[in-house]
Design a protein around this motif. Structure first.
Motif, PDB file in Angstrom:
ATOM      1  N   ASN A 175       7.738  -2.986  -4.651  1.00  8.36           N
ATOM      2  CA  ASN A 175       6.912  -3.026  -5.789  1.00  8.36           C
ATOM      3  C   ASN A 175       6.699  -4.711  -6.189  1.00  8.36           C
ATOM      4  N   HIS A 176       6.738  -5.262  -5.004  1.00  6.84           N
ATOM      5  CA  HIS A 176       6.639  -7.064  -5.091  1.00  6.84           C
ATOM      6  C   HIS A 176       5.686  -7.569  -4.886  1.00  6.84           C
ATOM      7  N   TRP A 177       4.978  -7.283  -3.883  1.00  9.38           N
ATOM      8  CA  TRP A 177       3.682  -7.743  -3.573  1.00  9.38           C
ATOM      9  C   TRP A 177       2.450  -7.448  -4.295  1.00  9.38           C
ATOM     10  N   ALA A 200      13.422  -1.352   5.647  1.00  7.29           N
ATOM     11  CA  ALA A 200      12.923  -0.443   4.478  1.00  7.29           C
ATOM     12  C   ALA A 200      13.683   0.743   4.036  1.00  7.29           C
ATOM     13  N   GLY A 201      13.920   0.688   2.603  1.00  6.13           N
ATOM     14  CA  GLY A 201      14.566   1.836   2.003  1.00  6.13           C
ATOM     15  C   GLY A 201      16.011   1.533   1.997  1.00  6.13           C
ATOM     16  N   LYS A 202      16.285   0.405   2.550  1.00  2.00           N
ATOM     17  CA  LYS A 202      17.919  -0.168   2.625  1.00  2.00           C
ATOM     18  C   LYS A 202      18.125  -0.863   1.189  1.00  2.00           C
ATOM     19  N   TRP A 248       0.847  -1.181  -0.098  1.00  2.00           N
ATOM     20  CA  TRP A 248       0.045   0.183   0.134  1.00  2.00           C
ATOM     21  C   TRP A 248       1.043   1.236  -0.021  1.00  2.00           C
ATOM     22  N   LYS A 249       0.757   2.094  -0.960  1.00  2.00           N
ATOM     23  CA  LYS A 249       1.478   3.351  -1.045  1.00  2.00           C
ATOM     24  C   LYS A 249       3.234   3.089  -1.081  1.00  2.00           C
ATOM     25  N   GLY A 250       3.616   1.825  -1.736  1.00  2.49           N
ATOM     26  CA  GLY A 250       4.763   1.591  -1.930  1.00  2.49           C
ATOM     27  C   GLY A 250       5.403   1.036  -0.549  1.00  2.49           C
ATOM     28  N   ARG A 296      -5.692   6.683   7.035  1.00 10.17           N
ATOM     29  CA  ARG A 296      -5.915   6.381   5.367  1.00 10.17           C
ATOM     30  C   ARG A 296      -5.637   4.942   5.194  1.00 10.17           C
ATOM     31  N   LEU A 297      -4.662   4.243   5.630  1.00 12.09           N
ATOM     32  CA  LEU A 297      -4.540   3.022   5.473  1.00 12.09           C
ATOM     33  C   LEU A 297      -5.568   2.088   5.900  1.00 12.09           C
TER      34      LEU A 297
END
Length: 269
Positions: free
Chosen positions: A160-162, A152-154, A62-64, A196-197
């Motif tokens: 964009n895999h799931w 995350a981010g490392k 969700w949202k990346g 929002r999630l």
């Protein structure tokens, strides 16, 4: 709860044994994206007279960012449910290969075989990569592995895999699952983005919200309960147990349960 079928420290039998020692009468085994531990868990659950809810913790996007859904099949697994597991297993194998490629760019050369060995022959997750990084002297501990390479981010983070949240819910609901949004307070989100999630989850057909996951602030729990009522989401709770030790709540241990929580085993009976 999690077993060695994904990233837990205990086998399904060991997990059920510990649960029985703690006095639990029911639990949900929800390993990450797999049903591999359920057959063994069923046998142990019968031996200890524990009611077992069968499911998985399903990874989606969700949202990346990666979010998790607790998907439960209270009436037992269907053929459609096994197809869900096949899709997720393929996705996890693909992700593992991509993580290896990313780490190689940092001159960290792991093999798929050694990571799979850490996973006991099953599809590996990031904790198994962390174990290999520690064994190879690349990091000191699992925390450093995630902070430097796997979080995350490392470098080792595969984006964009799931499946997207809405597509994941469509797949799970069509397979007969009851879907609850896992540990909403553990995502690194502002309060407004967390709302929002949860709203997006409800709008896509989500049915439950994990109001309590392990230990958490009472005020935050109250906020989740209020939002769940507004969105007509059922409340669920759990320890999200992975391993014995001070860092992880014991089976059956979590913050004080709100009176609004009705056990899902009763709701789904």
């Amino acid at each position: 709860m999690h077993s060695t079928a994904s990233d837990g420290a205990l086998t399904p039998t060991e997990l059920l044994t510990l649960a029985a020692e703690k006095g639990l009468k029911e639990l949900a085994l929800t390993d990450h994206d797999t049903f591999a531990g359920l057959q063994e868990a069923r046998t142990a659950a019968r031996d200890f007279q524990i009611q077992l809810l069968e499911g998985m913790e399903f990874s989606c996007a969700w949202k990346g960012m990666t979010v998790h859904l607790v998907a439960l099949w209270p009436q037992g697994l269907s053929e459609a449910a096994w197809e869900v597991a096949r899709i997720q297993e393929e996705a996890r194998w693909s992700r593992a290969e991509k993580i290896l490629i990313k780490l190689a760019k940092a001159d960290i050369h792991l093999t798929l075989d050694e990571v799979v060995a850490q996973a006991g022959g099953r599809v590996p997750g990031r904790p198994h990569f962390a174990a290999c990084l520690i064994a190879g002297g690349h990091v000191k501990d699992q925390g450093q592995a995630f902070r430097k390479l796997l979080g995350a981010g490392k470098l080792g983070d595969v984006k964009n895999h799931w499946l997207e949240l809405s597509d994941a819910l469509s797949l799970l609901l069509s397979a007969g699952a009851f879907c609850s949004l896992a540990h909403p307070l553990r995502y690194k989100l502002t309060r407004s983005k967390r709302v929002r999630l949860i709203e997006a989850f409800a709008a896509a057909g989500g049915q439950g919200l994990e109001a309590v996951s392990g230990r958490q602030d009472v005020a935050q729990t109250a906020s989740l309960i209020k939002l769940a009522a507004t969105l007509n989401l059922q409340l669920s709770w759990g320890s999200d147990f992975h391993a014995p030790g001070p860092a992880c709540p014991a089976p059956g241990a979590y913050a004080t349960l709100p009176s609004a929580c009705q056990p899902l085993s009763q709701l789904l009976a």
